[in-house]
Every structure is written in structure tokens, then in C-alpha cells.
Design a protein around this motif. Sequence first.
Motif, PDB file in Angstrom:
ATOM      1  N   ARG A 152       2.157  24.824  38.208  1.00 57.66           N
ATOM      2  CA  ARG A 152       1.061  24.604  39.144  1.00 57.66           C
ATOM      3  C   ARG A 152       1.456  25.053  40.551  1.00 57.66           C
ATOM      4  NH1 ARG A 152      -0.940  24.447  34.986  1.00 57.66           N
ATOM      5  NH2 ARG A 152      -2.142  22.779  33.976  1.00 57.66           N
ATOM      6  N   GLU A 153       0.449  25.395  41.339  1.00 57.23           N
ATOM      7  CA  GLU A 153       0.668  25.749  42.736  1.00 57.23           C
ATOM      8  C   GLU A 153       1.114  24.518  43.525  1.00 57.23           C
ATOM      9  OE1 GLU A 153      -3.006  27.310  44.109  1.00 57.23           O
ATOM     10  OE2 GLU A 153      -2.712  29.287  43.211  1.00 57.23           O
ATOM     11  N   THR A 154       1.741  24.768  44.665  1.00 50.01           N
ATOM     12  CA  THR A 154       2.125  23.686  45.572  1.00 50.01           C
ATOM     13  C   THR A 154       1.726  24.077  46.997  1.00 50.01           C
ATOM     14  OG1 THR A 154       4.318  24.516  46.213  1.00 50.01           O
ATOM     15  CG2 THR A 154       4.166  23.292  44.132  1.00 50.01           C
ATOM     16  N   PRO A 155       1.669  23.132  47.909  1.00 46.38           N
ATOM     17  CA  PRO A 155       1.365  23.468  49.308  1.00 46.38           C
ATOM     18  C   PRO A 155       2.476  24.264  49.977  1.00 46.38           C
ATOM     19  CG  PRO A 155       1.008  21.132  48.856  1.00 46.38           C
ATOM     20  CD  PRO A 155       1.754  21.686  47.700  1.00 46.38           C
ATOM     21  N   GLN A 156       3.673  24.252  49.396  1.00 49.48           N
ATOM     22  CA  GLN A 156       4.796  24.932  50.013  1.00 49.48           C
ATOM     23  C   GLN A 156       4.720  26.434  49.762  1.00 49.48           C
ATOM     24  OE1 GLN A 156       8.699  23.261  49.601  1.00 49.48           O
ATOM     25  NE2 GLN A 156       7.916  21.287  48.922  1.00 49.48           N
ATOM     26  N   PRO A 157       5.081  27.252  50.741  1.00 51.66           N
ATOM     27  CA  PRO A 157       5.083  28.697  50.533  1.00 51.66           C
ATOM     28  C   PRO A 157       6.174  29.105  49.546  1.00 51.66           C
ATOM     29  CG  PRO A 157       6.067  28.158  52.651  1.00 51.66           C
ATOM     30  CD  PRO A 157       5.491  26.885  52.108  1.00 51.66           C
ATOM     31  N   GLU A 158       5.842  30.042  48.673  1.00 50.59           N
ATOM     32  CA  GLU A 158       6.782  30.580  47.690  1.00 50.59           C
ATOM     33  C   GLU A 158       7.422  29.494  46.838  1.00 50.59           C
ATOM     34  OE1 GLU A 158       9.561  33.555  48.667  1.00 50.59           O
ATOM     35  OE2 GLU A 158       8.031  34.981  49.273  1.00 50.59           O
ATOM     36  N   ALA A 159       6.623  28.541  46.375  1.00 52.86           N
ATOM     37  CA  ALA A 159       7.146  27.500  45.500  1.00 52.86           C
ATOM     38  C   ALA A 159       6.069  27.062  44.525  1.00 52.86           C
ATOM     39  CB  ALA A 159       7.648  26.300  46.297  1.00 52.86           C
ATOM     40  N   VAL A 160       6.483  26.786  43.289  1.00 53.50           N
ATOM     41  CA  VAL A 160       5.583  26.253  42.272  1.00 53.50           C
ATOM     42  C   VAL A 160       6.176  24.958  41.743  1.00 53.50           C
ATOM     43  CG1 VAL A 160       4.685  28.499  41.581  1.00 53.50           C
ATOM     44  CG2 VAL A 160       6.712  27.572  40.418  1.00 53.50           C
ATOM     45  N   ALA A 161       5.329  24.152  41.136  1.00 55.73           N
ATOM     46  CA  ALA A 161       5.771  22.927  40.474  1.00 55.73           C
ATOM     47  C   ALA A 161       5.707  23.140  38.970  1.00 55.73           C
ATOM     48  CB  ALA A 161       4.895  21.750  40.876  1.00 55.73           C
ATOM     49  N   VAL A 162       6.756  22.741  38.273  1.00 54.34           N
ATOM     50  CA  VAL A 162       6.811  22.853  36.812  1.00 54.34           C
ATOM     51  C   VAL A 162       6.963  21.453  36.236  1.00 54.34           C
ATOM     52  CG1 VAL A 162       8.012  23.828  34.831  1.00 54.34           C
ATOM     53  CG2 VAL A 162       7.869  25.140  36.960  1.00 54.34           C
ATOM     54  N   TYR A 163       6.005  21.078  35.391  1.00 52.98           N
ATOM     55  CA  TYR A 163       6.033  19.769  34.735  1.00 52.98           C
ATOM     56  C   TYR A 163       6.389  19.956  33.265  1.00 52.98           C
ATOM     57  CZ  TYR A 163       3.545  18.252  38.922  1.00 52.98           C
ATOM     58  OH  TYR A 163       3.199  17.986  40.227  1.00 52.98           O
ATOM     59  N   ALA A 164       7.050  18.957  32.678  1.00 56.97           N
ATOM     60  CA  ALA A 164       7.469  19.017  31.283  1.00 56.97           C
ATOM     61  C   ALA A 164       7.315  17.640  30.655  1.00 56.97           C
ATOM     62  CB  ALA A 164       8.911  19.500  31.178  1.00 56.97           C
ATOM     63  N   PRO A 165       7.225  17.577  29.322  1.00 56.84           N
ATOM     64  CA  PRO A 165       6.978  16.284  28.666  1.00 56.84           C
ATOM     65  C   PRO A 165       8.150  15.311  28.707  1.00 56.84           C
ATOM     66  CG  PRO A 165       7.248  18.032  27.047  1.00 56.84           C
ATOM     67  CD  PRO A 165       7.158  18.704  28.376  1.00 56.84           C
ATOM     68  N   ASP A 166       9.378  15.794  28.913  1.00 56.31           N
ATOM     69  CA  ASP A 166      10.522  14.885  28.970  1.00 56.31           C
ATOM     70  C   ASP A 166      11.630  15.521  29.796  1.00 56.31           C
ATOM     71  OD1 ASP A 166      12.173  16.562  27.173  1.00 56.31           O
ATOM     72  OD2 ASP A 166      10.776  15.903  25.635  1.00 56.31           O
ATOM     73  N   ALA A 167      12.661  14.732  30.065  1.00 56.75           N
ATOM     74  CA  ALA A 167      13.746  15.173  30.948  1.00 56.75           C
ATOM     75  C   ALA A 167      14.516  16.348  30.364  1.00 56.75           C
ATOM     76  CB  ALA A 167      14.697  14.006  31.216  1.00 56.75           C
ATOM     77  N   GLU A 168      14.740  16.327  29.044  1.00 58.97           N
ATOM     78  CA  GLU A 168      15.484  17.426  28.423  1.00 58.97           C
ATOM     79  C   GLU A 168      14.713  18.737  28.529  1.00 58.97           C
ATOM     80  OE1 GLU A 168      17.567  18.607  24.139  1.00 58.97           O
ATOM     81  OE2 GLU A 168      16.504  16.696  24.374  1.00 58.97           O
ATOM     82  N   PHE A 169      13.411  18.687  28.276  1.00 56.59           N
ATOM     83  CA  PHE A 169      12.565  19.877  28.399  1.00 56.59           C
ATOM     84  C   PHE A 169      12.613  20.384  29.844  1.00 56.59           C
ATOM     85  CE2 PHE A 169       8.720  21.794  26.160  1.00 56.59           C
ATOM     86  CZ  PHE A 169       8.586  22.845  27.053  1.00 56.59           C
ATOM     87  N   LEU A 170      12.540  19.469  30.804  1.00 57.86           N
ATOM     88  CA  LEU A 170      12.550  19.851  32.215  1.00 57.86           C
ATOM     89  C   LEU A 170      13.857  20.546  32.578  1.00 57.86           C
ATOM     90  CD1 LEU A 170      10.555  19.494  34.609  1.00 57.86           C
ATOM     91  CD2 LEU A 170      11.975  17.556  35.321  1.00 57.86           C
TER      92      LEU A 170
END
Length: 212
Positions: free
Chosen positions: A160-178
Motif C-alpha cells: 500500500r501507499e504511504t504518506p512518506q515519499p519513496e516508501a510503501v507499506a507491506v502487510y503480511a498475515p504473520d511475522a514469519e511471512f513479514l
Amino acid sequence: MTRPPTAAQRRVIDDADPVTGRLRGTDAQLAALVKRGLAFRHPRPPHDHFLTPAGHRIRQAEPASADCAEAVARPSPAGVFSARTGGAEEAAADDSAARGREVHSAWQGLLELRRMTNPDGAVDRPCGWERAHLVRAAALALEAAGHRPAGPAADGYRVRETPQPEAVAVYAPDAEFLRGCALTLERAGWQAGECTEPRTRVRYLLASPRRA
């Protein structure tokens, strides 16, 4: 360049591959674009023609180019490759061999684009196209490494997009996946660090393209 490209040249530019910038057209059209600094002929066989940075700017300056760029990220009825960012709005995950080949081809094309457009020809560092299309670029890196995207029938990554320049957010279902996503992005030339949303306490990656 003082004159805009002709209508025929514009069509060739708009029809360029959305990831690599590879062009298709007559010899005369391609030669004219090279003469104007909008394309170059690759020195190695099969000597394909590709957009230069100036050619990419021409395409991105018009609405038609925006449509072409969107085709990289969103499903298309015409079958154009779509980078899967993860979400219910996307079609059900396609784990077929054909999809795997499409993803592999798109990733190889992106590496070639890095080689052609990074000043030092580096392929281990994101290029200008990726910095202009952060969500799509990060999603392609993840899917090319074998991570599954989230969707109606699967729980996987979401970019997903973020308010920060040149940065995205990545979400995952669990800590290992992340952690796996973080390692993949770092290998693909990104910087990734784990963060926590203040209100929900959900962990996610904040990722940005590495510059050096």
C-alpha cells in the motif's frame, strides 16, 4: 527536441512495453525516434529498440501514458501483465504455470530496465521507473520471489501507499511471512524495516528503494 512527436510516433511510444520500454514499429518509425533521442537501438542481437529516459517522459506526460502504466498494476481484459498488490479488488489468485512465466518475464524485463537506465548499469538497485511506481515495483519483486498476494481466496502480502515519499507499506498475515518479505525486498535492492501502527499495533514493513 523542439517539436512534439508525430501521431504515428506517439502511437509507437504509447505502445511500448510498460516495464522495459521495448518498442515495436516500422524501421522508419524506430529510426526517427532514435534520431530525436526518444529511443535507442540495443547493441546486442536481436537489436531491439527501447525508450530513452526522454522517451519515457514523453509517454508519462500524457493521459495515454498513464493508462499504459496502470496496466502494469491492474487487471486488464486485454491480458496485459498486472503486478498483484494484494486485495479483494483483484481477481482470484492464478497459480498456473502461465502466470509464473508472466511474472518471471516481467521481473527479467525490470532487471533489464535497471541495466539500461541506471547510470552505472547496476541491476541490484531500483531504477527511476520503480521510484515512480513504488507499489507496483514492490509487488512485482515480492511475487517474482514466490510470495503469494492477498486476495479473495488467499491471505498473503498487501502493498500500500504511504504518506512518506519513496516508501510503501507491506502487510503480511504473520511475522514469519513479514520477515520473508523483508528479506526479498532487501535482495531486490530495497530498504525494509518493521514498524507498528500506533492504534492497531499491527506490524508492517516500511520499504523504500535503495539509492546506493
